[in-house]
Write an enzyme that holds these catalytic residues in place. Structure first.
Site, mmCIF file in Angstrom:
data_model
loop_
_atom_site.group_PDB
_atom_site.id
_atom_site.type_symbol
_atom_site.label_atom_id
_atom_site.label_comp_id
_atom_site.label_asym_id
_atom_site.label_seq_id
_atom_site.Cartn_x
_atom_site.Cartn_y
_atom_site.Cartn_z
ATOM 1 N N SER A 99 8.302 19.606 -27.383
ATOM 2 C CA SER A 99 8.158 20.397 -28.613
ATOM 3 C C SER A 99 6.960 19.925 -29.426
ATOM 4 C CB SER A 99 9.399 20.237 -29.495
ATOM 5 O OG SER A 99 10.556 20.528 -28.789
ATOM 6 N N HIS A 134 7.181 25.721 -23.163
ATOM 7 C CA HIS A 134 8.126 25.376 -24.227
ATOM 8 C C HIS A 134 9.136 26.499 -24.413
ATOM 9 C CE1 HIS A 134 9.276 24.862 -28.609
ATOM 10 N NE2 HIS A 134 9.693 23.766 -28.032
ATOM 11 N N GLU A 179 6.459 29.368 -24.993
ATOM 12 C CA GLU A 179 5.085 29.056 -25.387
ATOM 13 C C GLU A 179 4.419 28.357 -24.195
ATOM 14 O OE1 GLU A 179 5.010 28.361 -30.068
ATOM 15 O OE2 GLU A 179 6.420 27.047 -29.070
ATOM 16 N N ASN A 205 6.890 25.577 -33.922
ATOM 17 C CA ASN A 205 7.218 24.399 -34.719
ATOM 18 C C ASN A 205 6.112 24.042 -35.704
ATOM 19 O OD1 ASN A 205 9.884 23.688 -34.008
ATOM 20 N ND2 ASN A 205 9.162 23.055 -32.004
HETATM 21 P P1 NAD Z 1 18.868 16.097 -24.557
HETATM 22 O O1 NAD Z 1 18.976 14.715 -25.118
HETATM 23 O O2 NAD Z 1 19.952 17.082 -24.826
HETATM 24 O O3 NAD Z 1 18.682 16.013 -22.970
HETATM 25 C C1 NAD Z 1 17.788 15.114 -22.355
HETATM 26 C C2 NAD Z 1 18.303 14.856 -20.944
HETATM 27 O O4 NAD Z 1 17.284 14.118 -20.256
HETATM 28 C C3 NAD Z 1 19.579 13.990 -20.887
HETATM 29 O O5 NAD Z 1 20.548 14.620 -20.060
HETATM 30 C C4 NAD Z 1 19.095 12.662 -20.268
HETATM 31 O O6 NAD Z 1 20.067 12.046 -19.452
HETATM 32 C C5 NAD Z 1 17.917 13.147 -19.446
HETATM 33 N N1 NAD Z 1 16.917 12.115 -19.162
HETATM 34 C C6 NAD Z 1 16.378 11.215 -19.992
HETATM 35 N N2 NAD Z 1 15.457 10.461 -19.346
HETATM 36 C C7 NAD Z 1 15.406 10.933 -18.081
HETATM 37 C C8 NAD Z 1 14.641 10.604 -16.935
HETATM 38 N N3 NAD Z 1 13.745 9.643 -16.955
HETATM 39 N N4 NAD Z 1 14.862 11.308 -15.794
HETATM 40 C C9 NAD Z 1 15.781 12.312 -15.756
HETATM 41 N N5 NAD Z 1 16.537 12.674 -16.811
HETATM 42 C C10 NAD Z 1 16.341 11.989 -17.958
HETATM 43 O O7 NAD Z 1 17.438 16.641 -25.086
HETATM 44 P P2 NAD Z 1 16.997 18.154 -25.395
HETATM 45 O O8 NAD Z 1 17.321 18.512 -26.791
HETATM 46 O O9 NAD Z 1 17.447 19.029 -24.277
HETATM 47 O O10 NAD Z 1 15.393 17.981 -25.350
HETATM 48 C C11 NAD Z 1 14.726 17.803 -24.135
HETATM 49 C C12 NAD Z 1 13.268 18.205 -24.293
HETATM 50 O O11 NAD Z 1 13.198 19.580 -24.699
HETATM 51 C C13 NAD Z 1 12.494 17.416 -25.342
HETATM 52 O O12 NAD Z 1 11.174 17.260 -24.913
HETATM 53 C C14 NAD Z 1 12.566 18.333 -26.561
HETATM 54 O O13 NAD Z 1 11.498 18.121 -27.471
HETATM 55 C C15 NAD Z 1 12.458 19.688 -25.922
HETATM 56 N N6 NAD Z 1 12.999 20.821 -26.678
HETATM 57 C C16 NAD Z 1 14.184 20.700 -27.346
HETATM 58 C C17 NAD Z 1 14.686 21.808 -28.050
HETATM 59 C C18 NAD Z 1 15.987 21.732 -28.795
HETATM 60 O O14 NAD Z 1 16.206 22.581 -29.692
HETATM 61 N N7 NAD Z 1 16.868 20.793 -28.485
HETATM 62 C C19 NAD Z 1 13.978 23.030 -28.042
HETATM 63 C C20 NAD Z 1 12.794 23.126 -27.306
HETATM 64 C C21 NAD Z 1 12.313 22.010 -26.643
#
Ligand code: NAD
Length: 293
Positions: free
Chosen positions: A122, A143, A155, A193
């Site tokens: 993000s 994204h 995006e 964002n």
């Molecule tokens: P989350 O914490 O819900 O999920 C992250 C997952 O990654 C977990 O299941 C964890 O076990 C896994 N993980 C961590 N390190 C790892 C590795 N080395 N190898 C494999 N798996 C691994 O996080 P999220 O909210 O889903 O966010 C994930 C990404 O998406 C981030 O970059 C975030 O900025 C982006 N994002 C989030 C949102 C949102 O609203 N939550 C929206 C758009 C983008």
């Protein structure tokens, strides 16, 4: 020359975004390999995916055979080497530059040179993430929005070294998935964002300054500007802790005072008022219902 995508890997597929992205890929007919560090997280994501498609079948929106075919195309693994069969790997792991760079380095070693790596970051720079591997021309930002399986927008952001062919292949893949791609520069927060973080902070500062009650600020924005959801209700949904993390990622890069964490936001997070997930934020939540609006 663009390449053909058949198999898609999703890293962090036991998490909020990764699980949804794997649904998007499998639903569109691609073989989807979900990878995470813990099998328990993958199992619970798979159960949620099954429930999601079961509901579509119950509502008559999806034939049962199609659900079964999608589930058969959806695989899970905790072995990174299995992603060696992927034409596209999308990472949705923790929002941490070093962690993402390390993962790309590991993927570099197991995937063929033509595999494209995409990041769902993000706030982080695609160019900096791409520096973790030896194929920065094949790294791109994709994204997705939350929840990925329902929101159409993606995006698409090329880094400084991303090739035109990678952009074309990734763009075509998003369209095959029925998503709506929009091209952005590799800038913090891309389009959404970058505009939303300062605006949400302005709304929090308006509450802090006593301009109006949260419910009245949301009402004014909805009725006056035609927004479907008020900004304070949206911050409750995103999570106040997530909003702090976004501010902390943005402010050092942009030095825009509007991106700095508002003191009220910091106090609310310290008090455990994280929004919908903790039952209290700018509004109160119980049994899936919102109070105080
Ligand atoms: P989350 O914490 O819900 O999920 C992250 C997952 O990654 C977990 O299941 C964890 O076990 C896994 N993980 C961590 N390190 C790892 C590795 N080395 N190898 C494999 N798996 C691994 O996080 P999220 O909210 O889903 O966010 C994930 C990404 O998406 C981030 O970059 C975030 O900025 C982006 N994002 C989030 C949102 C949102 O609203 N939550 C929206 C758009 C983008």
């Amino acid at each position: 020359m663009t390449s053909t995508i058949r198999t898609v890997g999703v890293c962090g597929a036991g998490g909020t975004m990764g699980a949804g992205i794997a649904i998007v890929a499998a639903r569109a007919g691609f073989r989807a390999i979900s990878y995470d560090v813990g099998q328990d997280r993958l199992d619970s994501a798979r159960a949620q995916t099954a429930a999601f498609f079961d509901k579509s079948v119950e509502r008559g929106k999806l034939p049962a055979e199609e659900r079964d075919a999608i589930m058969a195309r959806s695989e899970t693994t905790t072995d990174l080497a299995e992603l060696g069969e992927c034409d596209l790997v999308i990472e949705a792991i923790f929002e941490d530059l070093q962690v993402k760079r390390k993962l790309l380095g590991q993927l570099d070693a197991v995937c063929p040179p033509e595999t494209i790596f995409a990041s769902n970051t993000s706030t982080l720079s695609i160019t900096e993430i791409a520096a973790g591997c030896s194929r920065p021309d094949r790294v791109i930002g994709l994204h997705f929005c939350l929840p990925a399986q329902l929101m159409k927008l993606i995006e698409v952001s090329p880094g400084l070294l991303t090739s035109e062919a990678t952009l074309e292949t990734a763009w075509a893949w998003t369209e095959k998935c029925g998503q709506m791609p929009v091209k952005t520069q590799d800038r913090p927060g891309f389009i959404l964002n970058a505009l939303l973080v300062p605006f949400n902070n302005d709304c929090i500062r308006a509450v802090e300054a006593g301009v109006a009650e949260p419910a009245d600020i949301d009402r004014a924005i909805k009725a006056g500007l035609g927004y479907k959801m008020g900004p304070l209700e949206l911050i409750d949904l995103i999570g106040l802790d997530t909003q702090v993390r976004l501010c902390e990622a943005f402010y050092p890069v942009t030095l825009d005072p509007r991106s700095a964490t508002p003191p009220l936001l910091r106090r609310m997070v310290a008090a455990g008022q994280l929004g919908r997930k903790s039952g209290r934020g700018f509004f109160a939540y119980e049994g899936g219902k919102m109070f105080g609006a």
